[in-house]
Design an enzyme around this catalytic site. Structure first.
Site, mmCIF file in Angstrom:
data_model
loop_
_atom_site.group_PDB
_atom_site.id
_atom_site.type_symbol
_atom_site.label_atom_id
_atom_site.label_comp_id
_atom_site.label_asym_id
_atom_site.label_seq_id
_atom_site.Cartn_x
_atom_site.Cartn_y
_atom_site.Cartn_z
ATOM 1 N N ASP A 55 0.151 5.162 0.981
ATOM 2 C CA ASP A 55 0.117 6.136 2.074
ATOM 3 C C ASP A 55 0.110 5.416 3.418
ATOM 4 O OD1 ASP A 55 0.233 8.944 2.479
ATOM 5 O OD2 ASP A 55 -1.798 8.908 3.281
ATOM 6 N N ASP A 71 0.878 -1.161 0.000
ATOM 7 C CA ASP A 71 0.000 0.000 0.000
ATOM 8 C C ASP A 71 0.919 1.216 0.000
ATOM 9 O OD1 ASP A 71 -2.296 1.684 0.381
ATOM 10 O OD2 ASP A 71 -1.789 1.794 2.503
ATOM 11 N N ASP A 90 -49.984 5.089 2.872
ATOM 12 C CA ASP A 90 -49.867 4.469 1.545
ATOM 13 C C ASP A 90 -48.535 3.753 1.347
ATOM 14 O OD1 ASP A 90 -48.389 6.956 1.391
ATOM 15 O OD2 ASP A 90 -48.372 6.671 -0.788
#
Lengths: 289, 289
Positions: free
Chosen positions: B30, B28, B228
């Site tokens: 950062d 990876d 409804d």
């Protein structure tokens, strides 16, 4: 909790019996007593007659774009006689009541929402953090935050922006800057709106490894994943069958790693790395020999 | 799936053994090889030495704000020698690869995202729906939609707006206008960003009934809820112990009501109404007698 009702089609005497048995009638508005700007045929008469028969009538609506006084006007415009503001319970009004009477908010509320909810908050005497005019070039890294904000209220807001989301997040977490809003937050909004589930491409999904493997023919057993985030990098490695290393130069800590390792939850265990190192620099000695 | 690792702290000979056993190293970026604009001390040397020892090195990053060529420049700027674009797998690049090679997109993609992902899509030859300049007064009800859009891609986007969310939702549901984006979508974004759970005030939460009851002293057993929407109005009534009636003048249908009634899932059953009527006008006859 009631419910699990039988969906009985109401007819004739059953309707009379039901009305006799009930003293209070709560109506939703849109789709029930009106549709947009048209009253449901007969609805105004039903509301009037219920009141004449001594029933108490209330309107409960999730619409928070308008204050209750606009509802009163709409009822009148569509032919409903004498519907009073006190009979209308909107999510805007009830949110204001909640903040004042239940949360007993000491401070201001930051609002993602529109005019209706703002008006109800003002009427209820709940202090609202003013949205300063966006300065030219203002970014999520420089936006001013109000230290008096102690709550965040989210409603329907056609002026919703990334900046509002970032600010709300800062207020909730009591932090000054946020790097926390990732694609996941925006994806969650769209998933909820569309009732569809996104296909994740980034870590921890294994697609990025498939991408590498398809171009370079990688054997997972001979591959090492080194990352600083347990829930993305390490889980990604686990998902792909790689040996995983957590470095402590970034986000996750050794304590968090151990908590995942000792968790009873299988899904959590996959976030525990095989190895931990202070920094990738710990490889140097072995490589320089 | 691997994982459930032991969090072993890597030291001395173990580091050498681990490197000997692996041919590919995925980093990876950062928090691992750099933090912001500062290289992690020793990281450039580690990457160089790994390559000299014949290892294959890859960088996998969820950052989709920059195209890979910017990563190449950043590696160079921070003292990493000879990191090639082919070694970098970002979620922006992999999203483009996914749309082209896996989804085999026939048509355009609508993008919520920034420059990095746009560049990768162009480089991969994936057609992107152009975001027309927002016309003055353009609203979610008048915004133009591109009939060629067949996919939606969501990444980090500091220019995220309600309009983009509404458009993306229309594209996903193949509809021209959306009234579907409610408070829930915006709340979902904030919940994900902040890892906190919202207190719901609107239906189906029972708070609005508590609000009425506290002012008017309502007995649930003598109260009727007419709505409804099964998942909001009827569930709200169930949650509050009210008798529930679904009217068919709005959103939900009799079929949907019966499906909830016949569901094996207890939570779904609570969305089934006690009664169904075509319209509130069906009360008229009983009331006029």
């Amino acid at each position: 909790m009631a419910g699990g009702g039988g969906c009985v089609m109401l007819r004739g005497a059953q309707i009379r019996d039901l009305l006799d048995a009930k003293h209070n009638v709560l109506f939703d508005c849109d789709g029930v007593v009106w549709n947009g700007e048209t009253a449901v045929t007969g609805a105004p008469e039903v509301v009037s007659l219920l009141k004449q028969r001594g029933k108490r009538v209330f309107f409960v609506t999730n619409n928070c774009t308008r204050p209750r006084e606009n509802y009163v006007q709409k009822f009148s415009r569509l032919g409903f006689a004498d519907v009073a503001e006190e009979e209308i319970f909107s999510s805007a009004y009830c949110s204001a009541a909640y903040l004042r009477d239940v949360a007993r908010l000491q401070g201001k509320v930051y609002v993602i929402g529109c005019g209706g909810v703002m008006k109800e908050l003002r009427d209820a005497g709940v202090p609202v953090a003013e949205e300063g005019d966006a300065e030219p070039g203002a970014s999520i890294y420089t936006c001013p935050l109000d230290p008096d904000v102690k709550a965040v209220l989210v409603g329907y807001d056609e002026n919703f922006t990334f900046m509002k989301l970032a600010k709300a997040c800062c207020y909730l977490l009591r932090i000054l800057r946020t790097g926390r809003i990732g694609s996941g937050s925006l994806t969650a909004a769209l998933e909820t709106a569309s009732s569809r589930k996104a296909t994740v491409i980034g870590k921890p999904s294994r697609f990025m490894f498939d991408c590498i493997a398809s171009q370079f023919g990688l054997d997972p057993a001979r591959s090492l994943m080194i990352g600083d985030r347990l829930e993305t990098d390490v889980l990604f490695g686990s998902n792909c069958g790689l040996t995983t290393v957590l470095t402590l130069t970034g986000v996750s800590t050794l304590q968090e790693a151990l908590a995942f390792r000792d968790s009873q939850e299988p899904q959590q265990k996959h976030c525990a790395p095989d190895y931990v190192m202070e920094s990738v620099a710990d490889f140097l000695q072995a490589l320089e020999e």
